[in-house]
Design a protein around this motif. Structure first.
Motif, PDB file in Angstrom:
ATOM      1  N   PHE A   5       0.915  -1.260  -0.039  1.00 34.75           N
ATOM      2  CA  PHE A   5      -0.034  -0.113  -0.115  1.00 34.75           C
ATOM      3  C   PHE A   5       0.847   1.193   0.039  1.00 34.75           C
ATOM      4  CE2 PHE A   5      -1.849   3.315   2.461  1.00 34.75           C
ATOM      5  CZ  PHE A   5      -3.054   3.804   1.615  1.00 34.75           C
ATOM      6  N   VAL A   6       1.876   1.452   0.796  1.00 38.60           N
ATOM      7  CA  VAL A   6       2.610   2.476   1.059  1.00 38.60           C
ATOM      8  C   VAL A   6       3.624   2.671   0.044  1.00 38.60           C
ATOM      9  CG1 VAL A   6       2.123   2.602   3.656  1.00 38.60           C
ATOM     10  CG2 VAL A   6       4.488   1.581   2.681  1.00 38.60           C
ATOM     11  N   SER A   7       3.749   1.621  -0.826  1.00 32.94           N
ATOM     12  CA  SER A   7       4.868   1.926  -1.785  1.00 32.94           C
ATOM     13  C   SER A   7       4.181   2.103  -3.229  1.00 32.94           C
ATOM     14  CB  SER A   7       5.883   0.570  -1.825  1.00 32.94           C
ATOM     15  OG  SER A   7       5.055  -0.585  -2.355  1.00 32.94           O
ATOM     16  N   THR A   8       2.633   1.780  -3.248  1.00 30.56           N
ATOM     17  CA  THR A   8       2.070   2.131  -4.708  1.00 30.56           C
ATOM     18  C   THR A   8       1.100   3.000  -4.722  1.00 30.56           C
ATOM     19  OG1 THR A   8       0.871  -0.164  -4.218  1.00 30.56           O
ATOM     20  CG2 THR A   8       2.900  -0.409  -5.230  1.00 30.56           C
ATOM     21  N   TYR A   9       0.270   3.174  -3.698  1.00 31.99           N
ATOM     22  CA  TYR A   9      -0.986   4.017  -3.638  1.00 31.99           C
ATOM     23  C   TYR A   9      -0.651   5.585  -4.022  1.00 31.99           C
ATOM     24  CZ  TYR A   9      -5.177   6.358  -1.714  1.00 31.99           C
ATOM     25  OH  TYR A   9      -6.149   6.992  -1.434  1.00 31.99           O
ATOM     26  N   PRO A  10      -1.383   5.948  -4.875  1.00 31.59           N
ATOM     27  CA  PRO A  10      -0.809   7.222  -5.464  1.00 31.59           C
ATOM     28  C   PRO A  10      -0.483   8.447  -4.598  1.00 31.59           C
ATOM     29  CG  PRO A  10      -2.603   6.218  -6.871  1.00 31.59           C
ATOM     30  CD  PRO A  10      -2.294   5.250  -5.686  1.00 31.59           C
ATOM     31  N   GLN A  11      -1.632   8.386  -3.378  1.00 34.69           N
ATOM     32  CA  GLN A  11      -1.518   9.405  -2.398  1.00 34.69           C
ATOM     33  C   GLN A  11      -0.572   8.988  -1.020  1.00 34.69           C
ATOM     34  OE1 GLN A  11      -4.795   8.667  -3.968  1.00 34.69           O
ATOM     35  NE2 GLN A  11      -4.094  10.675  -5.132  1.00 34.69           N
ATOM     36  N   SER A  12       0.022   8.065  -1.366  1.00 36.42           N
ATOM     37  CA  SER A  12       1.155   7.921  -0.473  1.00 36.42           C
ATOM     38  C   SER A  12       2.180   8.762  -0.314  1.00 36.42           C
ATOM     39  CB  SER A  12       1.535   6.470  -0.554  1.00 36.42           C
ATOM     40  OG  SER A  12       2.975   6.117   0.333  1.00 36.42           O
ATOM     41  N   ILE A  13       2.878   9.124   0.707  1.00 35.10           N
ATOM     42  CA  ILE A  13       3.681  10.185   1.044  1.00 35.10           C
ATOM     43  C   ILE A  13       5.238   9.640   0.180  1.00 35.10           C
ATOM     44  CG2 ILE A  13       4.309   9.549   3.127  1.00 35.10           C
ATOM     45  CD1 ILE A  13       5.328  12.559   3.677  1.00 35.10           C
ATOM     46  N   PHE A  14       5.231   8.295   0.087  1.00 35.00           N
ATOM     47  CA  PHE A  14       6.413   7.929  -0.223  1.00 35.00           C
ATOM     48  C   PHE A  14       6.579   7.486  -1.950  1.00 35.00           C
ATOM     49  CE2 PHE A  14       6.181   5.853   3.910  1.00 35.00           C
ATOM     50  CZ  PHE A  14       7.291   6.205   4.463  1.00 35.00           C
ATOM     51  N   VAL A  15       5.422   7.808  -2.449  1.00 42.28           N
ATOM     52  CA  VAL A  15       5.481   7.606  -4.004  1.00 42.28           C
ATOM     53  C   VAL A  15       5.773   8.733  -4.756  1.00 42.28           C
ATOM     54  CG1 VAL A  15       3.845   6.947  -6.029  1.00 42.28           C
ATOM     55  CG2 VAL A  15       3.551   5.872  -3.769  1.00 42.28           C
ATOM     56  N   HIS A  16       5.596   9.901  -4.403  1.00 40.08           N
ATOM     57  CA  HIS A  16       5.978  11.215  -5.135  1.00 40.08           C
ATOM     58  C   HIS A  16       6.912  11.957  -4.492  1.00 40.08           C
ATOM     59  CE1 HIS A  16       2.949   9.946  -8.176  1.00 40.08           C
ATOM     60  NE2 HIS A  16       2.240   9.891  -7.304  1.00 40.08           N
ATOM     61  N   ASN A  17       7.462  11.519  -3.271  1.00 41.09           N
ATOM     62  CA  ASN A  17       8.361  12.483  -2.512  1.00 41.09           C
ATOM     63  C   ASN A  17       9.709  11.829  -2.199  1.00 41.09           C
ATOM     64  OD1 ASN A  17       6.519  14.997  -1.929  1.00 41.09           O
ATOM     65  ND2 ASN A  17       5.273  13.245  -1.302  1.00 41.09           N
ATOM     66  N   LEU A  18      10.504  12.433  -1.964  1.00 42.78           N
ATOM     67  CA  LEU A  18      11.997  11.795  -1.485  1.00 42.78           C
ATOM     68  C   LEU A  18      12.280  12.157  -0.036  1.00 42.78           C
ATOM     69  CD1 LEU A  18      14.750  10.576  -1.943  1.00 42.78           C
ATOM     70  CD2 LEU A  18      15.581  12.931  -2.476  1.00 42.78           C
ATOM     71  N   LEU A  19      12.236  10.997   0.891  1.00 41.11           N
ATOM     72  CA  LEU A  19      12.288  11.245   2.282  1.00 41.11           C
ATOM     73  C   LEU A  19      13.590  10.243   2.484  1.00 41.11           C
ATOM     74  CD1 LEU A  19       9.090  10.635   1.701  1.00 41.11           C
ATOM     75  CD2 LEU A  19       9.131  11.123   4.060  1.00 41.11           C
TER      76      LEU A  19
END
Length: 279
Positions: free
Chosen positions: A202-216
């Protein structure tokens, strides 16, 4: 036994985190404290593979290959599954749980899902919370599982607060600028590897996950915390406070990722393109 428990190369792990002494230390509180301090200073938190659209594999061989051999970092599932394997191999009794992240959230946005992994280690002295994978607020020491007790660690003051509810919940809080700030909330409902596989997907593929489109990315150092969110780099010194700066381009991001955050960057021409797209 969990389906994912398998051989762990302790010597390689100890070399990776800079742990000296005996190759198989006793499963004591002193050992737990030593490993918990060294791990987040040597192995950074980072989500580069998610940003690049690459799968996050949670089997022990893949985690060891990435975080230990390739000298990369990872996020909570990778860190805490690796740490759990090390502790269990050494003879520690470890329980696995899941938390709802409250850090950086507006209370009015409702209760988030369980997307973070944490551990509880049972010792002769009692149970201790262990967590080497919470980004910029990662613990550098295990916490005695006792609510209301202010606990000083090498990187800040924390406490566990009784949140009540059914099932009974606990909140991890950090003392930030003189105020207690909630980090995450959890209960003692046992979690299994299948639960982490689902949450990881979920956290690695869900479009609204903070991890998908941001660098942390984040790493601890003696007396310091380094953190990176997209182009914003933060360096917190326990004595001198926090300094922020904006990184101009992919070259600056590469430099900080490699030097301050200690990441051996992955191969592939897509990395610079992904860094250039960051807001």
């Amino acid at each position: 036994m969990n389906a994912h428990e398998t051989f762990i190369d302790l010597d390689a792990y100890f070399e990776r985190i800079g742990f000296g002494g005996r190759s198989r230390p006793e499963p004591t509180l002193d050992t737990l404290r030593a490993l918990h301090l060294l791990h987040p200073q040597a192995i950074p938190f980072e989500n580069l593979d998610v940003l690049l659209g690459r799968p996050i594999l949670l089997d022990p061989a893949s985690i060891q290959r990435k975080l230990v051999v390739a000298r990369r970092g990872g996020y909570c599932y990778e860190h805490n599954l690796l740490f759990r394997s090390v502790l269990q191999t050494l003879g520690f009794r470890v329980r696995s749980y899941a938390a709802r992240v409250l850090w950086g959230r507006d209370a009015s946005s409702g209760m988030p899902g369980r997307t973070h992994m944490l551990l509880v280690v049972d010792l002769d002295e009692g149970p201790f919370l262990a967590d080497v994978g919470f980004g910029g607020m990662t613990l550098s020491a295990p916490l005695a599982f006792e609510t209301g007790l202010e606990q000083i660690t090498p990187h800040g003051v924390f406490r566990l607060d009784d949140a009540g509810g059914e099932p009974r919940s606990t909140i991890l809080q950090a003392l930030v600028n003189g105020a207690w700030t909630s980090v995450y909330r959890f209960d003692l409902d046992p979690q299994y590897d299948a639960d982490y596989e689902m949450a990881n997907h979920f956290v690695s593929t869900y479009p609204q996950s903070i991890f998908v489109h941001n660098l942390l990315a984040a790493r601890l150092a003696p007396g310091k915390r380094y953190g990176l969110f997209n182009r914003r780099f933060s360096a917190h010194d326990e004595r001198e406070g926090t300094v922020h700066c904006e990184l101009a381009d992919a070259a600056d991001l590469r430099r900080v990722l490699e030097n301050e955050l200690g990441i051996r960057l992955p191969d592939g021409a897509d990395l610079d393109a992904a860094l250039a797209r960051l807001p």
